[in-house]
Scaffold this active site. Structure first.
Site, PDB file in Angstrom:
ATOM      1  N   ASN A  11     106.528  10.723 149.863  1.00 30.84           N
ATOM      2  CA  ASN A  11     106.745  12.111 149.429  1.00 30.84           C
ATOM      3  C   ASN A  11     106.872  12.958 150.695  1.00 30.84           C
ATOM      4  O   ASN A  11     105.876  13.283 151.332  1.00 30.84           O
ATOM      5  CB  ASN A  11     105.545  12.547 148.575  1.00 30.84           C
ATOM      6  CG  ASN A  11     105.607  14.013 148.196  1.00 30.84           C
ATOM      7  OD1 ASN A  11     106.628  14.681 148.397  1.00 30.84           O
ATOM      8  ND2 ASN A  11     104.515  14.519 147.642  1.00 30.84           N
ATOM      9  N   LYS A  13     107.734  15.951 151.017  1.00 31.20           N
ATOM     10  CA  LYS A  13     107.406  17.374 150.795  1.00 31.20           C
ATOM     11  C   LYS A  13     108.467  18.265 151.451  1.00 31.20           C
ATOM     12  O   LYS A  13     109.630  17.893 151.515  1.00 31.20           O
ATOM     13  CB  LYS A  13     105.992  17.666 151.288  1.00 31.20           C
ATOM     14  CG  LYS A  13     104.964  16.702 150.663  1.00 31.20           C
ATOM     15  CD  LYS A  13     103.532  17.098 150.864  1.00 31.20           C
ATOM     16  CE  LYS A  13     102.629  16.076 150.181  1.00 31.20           C
ATOM     17  NZ  LYS A  13     101.221  16.392 150.294  1.00 31.20           N
ATOM     18  N   HIS A  97     102.868  17.252 140.749  1.00 35.84           N
ATOM     19  CA  HIS A  97     102.089  17.097 141.982  1.00 35.84           C
ATOM     20  C   HIS A  97     101.066  18.226 142.072  1.00 35.84           C
ATOM     21  O   HIS A  97     101.333  19.342 141.620  1.00 35.84           O
ATOM     22  CB  HIS A  97     103.034  17.126 143.191  1.00 35.84           C
ATOM     23  CG  HIS A  97     102.325  16.770 144.458  1.00 35.84           C
ATOM     24  ND1 HIS A  97     101.581  17.684 145.166  1.00 35.84           N
ATOM     25  CD2 HIS A  97     102.227  15.604 145.144  1.00 35.84           C
ATOM     26  CE1 HIS A  97     101.053  17.087 146.224  1.00 35.84           C
ATOM     27  NE2 HIS A  97     101.439  15.816 146.233  1.00 35.84           N
ATOM     28  N   GLU A  99     100.257  20.133 144.350  1.00 33.79           N
ATOM     29  CA  GLU A  99     100.780  21.345 145.008  1.00 33.79           C
ATOM     30  C   GLU A  99     101.634  22.155 144.031  1.00 33.79           C
ATOM     31  O   GLU A  99     101.643  23.384 144.068  1.00 33.79           O
ATOM     32  CB  GLU A  99     101.564  20.960 146.270  1.00 33.79           C
ATOM     33  CG  GLU A  99     100.618  20.520 147.384  1.00 33.79           C
ATOM     34  CD  GLU A  99     101.171  19.469 148.325  1.00 33.79           C
ATOM     35  OE1 GLU A  99     102.396  19.280 148.395  1.00 33.79           O
ATOM     36  OE2 GLU A  99     100.346  18.802 149.001  1.00 33.79           O
ATOM     37  N   GLU A 168      95.835  11.213 142.521  1.00 33.38           N
ATOM     38  CA  GLU A 168      95.714  11.870 143.812  1.00 33.38           C
ATOM     39  C   GLU A 168      94.575  12.880 143.779  1.00 33.38           C
ATOM     40  O   GLU A 168      94.753  14.027 143.339  1.00 33.38           O
ATOM     41  CB  GLU A 168      97.014  12.613 144.156  1.00 33.38           C
ATOM     42  CG  GLU A 168      98.217  11.704 144.271  1.00 33.38           C
ATOM     43  CD  GLU A 168      99.281  12.296 145.193  1.00 33.38           C
ATOM     44  OE1 GLU A 168      99.657  11.615 146.154  1.00 33.38           O
ATOM     45  OE2 GLU A 168      99.711  13.441 144.958  1.00 33.38           O
ATOM     46  N   GLY A 174      96.305  15.315 152.297  1.00 40.34           N
ATOM     47  CA  GLY A 174      96.561  15.974 153.576  1.00 40.34           C
ATOM     48  C   GLY A 174      95.303  16.349 154.342  1.00 40.34           C
ATOM     49  O   GLY A 174      95.358  17.122 155.287  1.00 40.34           O
ATOM     50  N   SER A 214      95.921  10.836 151.779  1.00 38.77           N
ATOM     51  CA  SER A 214      95.580  10.371 153.127  1.00 38.77           C
ATOM     52  C   SER A 214      95.628   8.848 153.298  1.00 38.77           C
ATOM     53  O   SER A 214      94.804   8.265 153.998  1.00 38.77           O
ATOM     54  CB  SER A 214      94.219  10.922 153.558  1.00 38.77           C
ATOM     55  OG  SER A 214      94.265  12.342 153.599  1.00 38.77           O
TER      56      SER A 214
END
Ligand code: PGA
Length: 252
Positions: A11, A13, A97, A99, A168, A174, A214
């Protein structure tokens, strides 16, 4: 246990200009063009889909997008439709996702519509679920994930087996802080249990569940070795060919 082919998706991003995307895809292709043991998917930003698609066209690597709208066309400024993704030879699309949920306000109802639209367009959705730190710390992680799955997959009993799920934990995305292999296995087994309740045993044993958050070359093998972990959704470590390739190799 049913054999489930592992699936590793990168991904990217909101990263990579066109030239950088082309270079990264070309470097990944050098090592993974013939990779058949694992499904490898690259999810560049929309602007690089066509270019990356051309780079990997003659390989086993598949193309995916990071988001889409549920409508086919129309007055939806700034949005991209499933048909447009098909047009660029996308096979996968990341849906929901964290985000998208937290920064852009996507709700489970929107995610459900996106899943339906993706499946109708013959795109394989990678549905992301996962709890926030506070939810884990207060012992609510399994309930949060159950609620997300139940709402996101509402009315999709027959289709559940063809969806890829990515667990996730938001606190691991991250942050450099990965779930332990035990935490990942525990949640993945829970997710499989929820799928069994929602869609039956057969779907539960067929559905592939990726871990994301991560993942790095140094921790990938141990996570992927867990019985209910069927691969990974890789953010930061997918932006560099060497680390992404190492992670793919750790899954084989
Ligand atoms: P990360 O991101 O690997 O950088 O933690 C994973 C993701 O958000 O899909």
């Amino acid at each position: 246990m049913k054999f489930r082919k592992k699936i590793i998706a990168g991904n990217w991003k909101m990263n990579k200009t066109l030239a950088d995307a082309e270079n990264l895809a070309s470097a990944i292709k050098l090592d993974l063009a013939d990779c058949r043991e694992v499904d490898v998917v690259l999810c560049p930003p929309f602007t690089a889909l066509k270019t990356v698609g051309e780079v990997i066209a003659d390989t086993h690597i598949k193309l995916g997008a990071q988001n889409m709208h549920w409508e086919t066309s129309g007055a939806f400024t700034g949005e991209i439709s499933p048909a447009m993704l098909r047009d660029l030879f996308c096979r996968y699309v990341i849906i929901g996702h964290s985000e998208r949920r937290s920064i852009f306000g996507e709700t489970d109802a929107m995610i459900n519509r996106k899943l339906r639209a993706a499946l109708a367009a013959n795109l394989t959705p990678i549905l992301c679920v996962g709890e926030a730190l506070q939810e884990r710390d207060s012992g609510r992680a399994v309930d949060v994930v159950r609620q997300q799955l139940t709402a996101d997959l509402d009315g999709l009993k027959d289709e559940a087996k063809s969806i890829v799920i990515a667990y996730e934990p938001v606190w691991a995305i991250g942050t450099g802080r990965t779930a332990t292999p035990e935490q990942a296995q525990e949640m993945h087994a829970h997710i499989r249990g929820v799928i069994s309740e929602l869609a039956g045993e057969e779907a539960a044993s067929a559905v592939r569940i990726q871990y994301g958050g991560s993942v790095k070359p140094s921790n990938a093998a141990e996570i992927f070795r867990q019985p209910d972990v069927d691969g990974g959704l890789i953010g930061g470590a997918s932006l560099e060919a060497r680390s992404f390739v190492e992670i793919v190799k750790a899954s084989g």
